[in-house]
Design a protein around this motif. Structure first.
Motif, short mmCIF file in Angstrom:
data_model
loop_
_atom_site.label_atom_id
_atom_site.label_comp_id
_atom_site.label_asym_id
_atom_site.label_seq_id
_atom_site.Cartn_x
_atom_site.Cartn_y
_atom_site.Cartn_z
N ARG A 19 -17.13 19.76 47.35
CA ARG A 19 -16.58 19.19 46.12
C ARG A 19 -16.73 20.15 44.96
O ARG A 19 -15.95 20.11 44.02
N SER A 20 -17.75 20.99 45.02
CA SER A 20 -17.96 21.95 43.94
C SER A 20 -17.24 23.25 44.18
O SER A 20 -17.22 24.14 43.34
N SER A 21 -16.61 23.41 45.36
CA SER A 21 -15.89 24.65 45.66
C SER A 21 -14.50 24.61 45.03
O SER A 21 -14.04 23.58 44.56
N HIS A 22 -13.81 25.75 45.09
CA HIS A 22 -12.49 25.83 44.47
C HIS A 22 -11.47 24.97 45.20
O HIS A 22 -10.43 24.64 44.65
N VAL A 23 -11.75 24.61 46.45
CA VAL A 23 -10.78 23.84 47.22
C VAL A 23 -10.62 22.44 46.64
O VAL A 23 -9.53 21.91 46.56
N MET A 24 -11.73 21.83 46.21
CA MET A 24 -11.68 20.44 45.80
C MET A 24 -11.87 20.25 44.29
O MET A 24 -12.02 19.13 43.83
N THR A 25 -11.90 21.32 43.56
CA THR A 25 -12.04 21.19 42.12
C THR A 25 -10.85 20.44 41.54
O THR A 25 -9.71 20.73 41.87
N GLN A 26 -11.10 19.48 40.67
CA GLN A 26 -10.01 18.70 40.10
C GLN A 26 -9.16 19.56 39.18
O GLN A 26 -9.67 20.28 38.33
N GLN A 48 -4.50 22.45 51.10
CA GLN A 48 -5.90 22.17 50.82
C GLN A 48 -6.11 20.97 49.90
O GLN A 48 -7.21 20.44 49.82
N HIS A 49 -5.05 20.56 49.22
CA HIS A 49 -5.18 19.43 48.30
C HIS A 49 -3.79 18.86 48.06
O HIS A 49 -2.85 19.61 47.83
N PRO A 50 -3.62 17.53 48.12
CA PRO A 50 -2.28 16.96 47.92
C PRO A 50 -1.81 17.10 46.47
O PRO A 50 -2.58 16.85 45.55
N HIS A 51 -0.58 17.51 46.31
CA HIS A 51 -0.01 17.69 44.97
C HIS A 51 1.35 16.99 44.90
O HIS A 51 2.21 17.22 45.75
N PRO A 52 1.58 16.17 43.88
CA PRO A 52 2.94 15.71 43.63
C PRO A 52 3.80 16.92 43.22
O PRO A 52 3.30 17.84 42.57
N VAL A 53 5.05 16.92 43.62
CA VAL A 53 5.96 18.02 43.27
C VAL A 53 7.13 17.46 42.48
O VAL A 53 7.78 16.51 42.91
N VAL A 54 7.39 18.05 41.33
CA VAL A 54 8.52 17.67 40.50
C VAL A 54 9.49 18.85 40.44
O VAL A 54 9.10 19.96 40.05
N ASN A 55 10.72 18.63 40.86
CA ASN A 55 11.75 19.66 40.81
C ASN A 55 12.70 19.38 39.66
O ASN A 55 13.29 18.31 39.57
N VAL A 56 12.81 20.35 38.78
CA VAL A 56 13.66 20.22 37.59
C VAL A 56 14.79 21.25 37.68
O VAL A 56 14.54 22.43 37.89
N THR A 57 16.00 20.79 37.54
CA THR A 57 17.16 21.68 37.55
C THR A 57 17.78 21.71 36.16
O THR A 57 18.05 20.66 35.57
N VAL A 60 15.89 15.77 36.88
CA VAL A 60 14.50 15.74 37.36
C VAL A 60 14.42 14.93 38.65
O VAL A 60 14.94 13.82 38.74
N GLN A 61 13.77 15.52 39.67
CA GLN A 61 13.48 14.82 40.92
C GLN A 61 11.99 14.98 41.20
O GLN A 61 11.47 16.09 41.20
N SER A 62 11.31 13.87 41.45
CA SER A 62 9.86 13.94 41.68
C SER A 62 9.50 13.37 43.04
O SER A 62 10.13 12.43 43.52
N LYS A 63 8.49 13.99 43.66
CA LYS A 63 7.95 13.54 44.93
C LYS A 63 6.52 13.15 44.70
O LYS A 63 5.64 14.00 44.55
N ARG A 64 6.26 11.85 44.62
CA ARG A 64 4.92 11.36 44.32
C ARG A 64 4.01 11.41 45.54
O ARG A 64 4.47 11.29 46.67
N ASN A 83 -2.26 15.54 36.38
CA ASN A 83 -2.81 16.90 36.35
C ASN A 83 -2.67 17.63 37.67
O ASN A 83 -2.76 18.86 37.71
N ASP A 84 -2.48 16.91 38.77
CA ASP A 84 -2.32 17.54 40.08
C ASP A 84 -0.89 17.99 40.35
O ASP A 84 -0.60 18.57 41.39
N THR A 85 0.00 17.73 39.42
CA THR A 85 1.42 17.95 39.66
C THR A 85 1.82 19.42 39.62
O THR A 85 1.38 20.19 38.77
N LEU A 86 2.69 19.80 40.57
CA LEU A 86 3.33 21.11 40.59
C LEU A 86 4.78 20.91 40.17
O LEU A 86 5.49 20.09 40.77
N ILE A 87 5.21 21.63 39.16
CA ILE A 87 6.56 21.46 38.61
C ILE A 87 7.33 22.77 38.76
O ILE A 87 6.87 23.82 38.31
N VAL A 88 8.48 22.69 39.42
CA VAL A 88 9.34 23.87 39.60
C VAL A 88 10.60 23.69 38.76
O VAL A 88 11.31 22.68 38.90
#
Length: 269
Positions: A32-39, A67-76, A85-89, A96-101
């Motif tokens: 939990r303290s490693s970079h893999v699970m850091t919030q 290594q960690h689940p991320h919602p993905v938001v695709n913006v065209t 905008v299309q989002s995958k929850r 804060n976990d969201t990846l936006i392209v």
């Protein structure tokens, strides 16, 4: 079998279970303290360069989500500057976990279009701010995407509604792709407005090098010119080079080392 022997076995078994349980708890705490699970502290917004596709960041997204689940938001951003905008929850994940392209339908390689894309980025972020209640983010810019982000942070867009905390640039040609004849058309306005970069917490500027002083497209001198923009005494600036014989400008986003840099400097910050 003697009772003393049986009770001895029970005691030994209990002791082993306690040791194993303690070990698992300790390992979980370390994980939990490693970079893999850091919030993740804020969303990551990615912009590619010229002649880009919607899949340019797929390798990085795959590495991060492994290594960690991320919602993905695709913006065209369409050619006429409309925003879609299309989002995958993902269940049990936060904003804060969201990846936006952000993808531009018109990513023609020209200075005029980079200026247009900067305004398109501003419109896209205004839309994201309204829909996702976004207030701050980290940013990744690949190739000319780094120029677009730099212009945005320098307040050269129509508006700048989202505060960028950390910025990573990959193979960004601040002074064009001709080392003998640098292109300063986009660079000089950035120099003029470089005080705006003091708002950034950290900048990581990454170049690729085949050992010939370029990544087969962008000269090292063009990438490292970013140092004059971001080394302002307040922003933490890191400049690094990925040296690989077979590296190319087009494969920077597929390098595993680059994915690790993104995780360390943008996802965990």
């Amino acid at each position: 079998m003697p009772k003393k022997f049986i009770w001895g076995l029970v005691a030994c078994g209990t002791f082993l279970l306690l040791v194993i349980g303690l070990g698992l708890a300790t390992q979980l705490n370390r994980d939990r303290s490693s970079h893999v699970m850091t919030q993740q502290r804020r969303p990551l917004i990615m912009v590619a360069g010229s002649n880009s596709t919607k899949t340019d960041f797929d390798a990085i997204i795959k590495s991060l989500t492994a290594q960690h689940p991320h919602p993905v938001v695709n913006v065209t951003v369409t050619a006429d500057q409309q925003v879609k905008v299309q989002s995958k929850r993902v269940k049990n994940t936060a904003l804060n976990d969201t990846l936006i392209v952000i993808f531009f339908e018109d990513s023609t390689d020209s200075n005029a279009n980079i200026v247009k894309q900067t305004d398109g980025l501003a419109k896209a972020l205004t839309t994201i701010k309204r829909q996702l209640h976004l207030k701050t983010a980290n940013a990744l810019g690949y190739s000319n995407g780094g120029l677009i982000w730099s212009r945005y942070v320098a307040n050269l867009a129509a508006s700048t509604p989202v505060k960028i905390h950390d910025l990573m640039l990959l193979g960004t040609p601040f002074r064009g792709t001709d080392a003998q004849h640098p292109d300063n058309q986009l660079y000089q306005p950035l120099m003029t407005h470089r005080n705006a970069f003091k708002s950034l917490h950290a900048v990581v500027n990454v170049a690729g090098d085949t050992s010939h002083g370029d990544d087969n497209v962008v000269p090292l001198t063009s990438v490292t010119a970013g140092g004059k923009l971001f080394m302002n005494g307040q922003t933490r600036y890191t400049q690094m080079t990925v040296n690989l014989k077979n590296i190319s400008h087009g494969t920077l986003l597929q390098e595993r080392y680059v994915a690790r840099l993104v995780r360390q400097n943008l996802v965990n910050q």
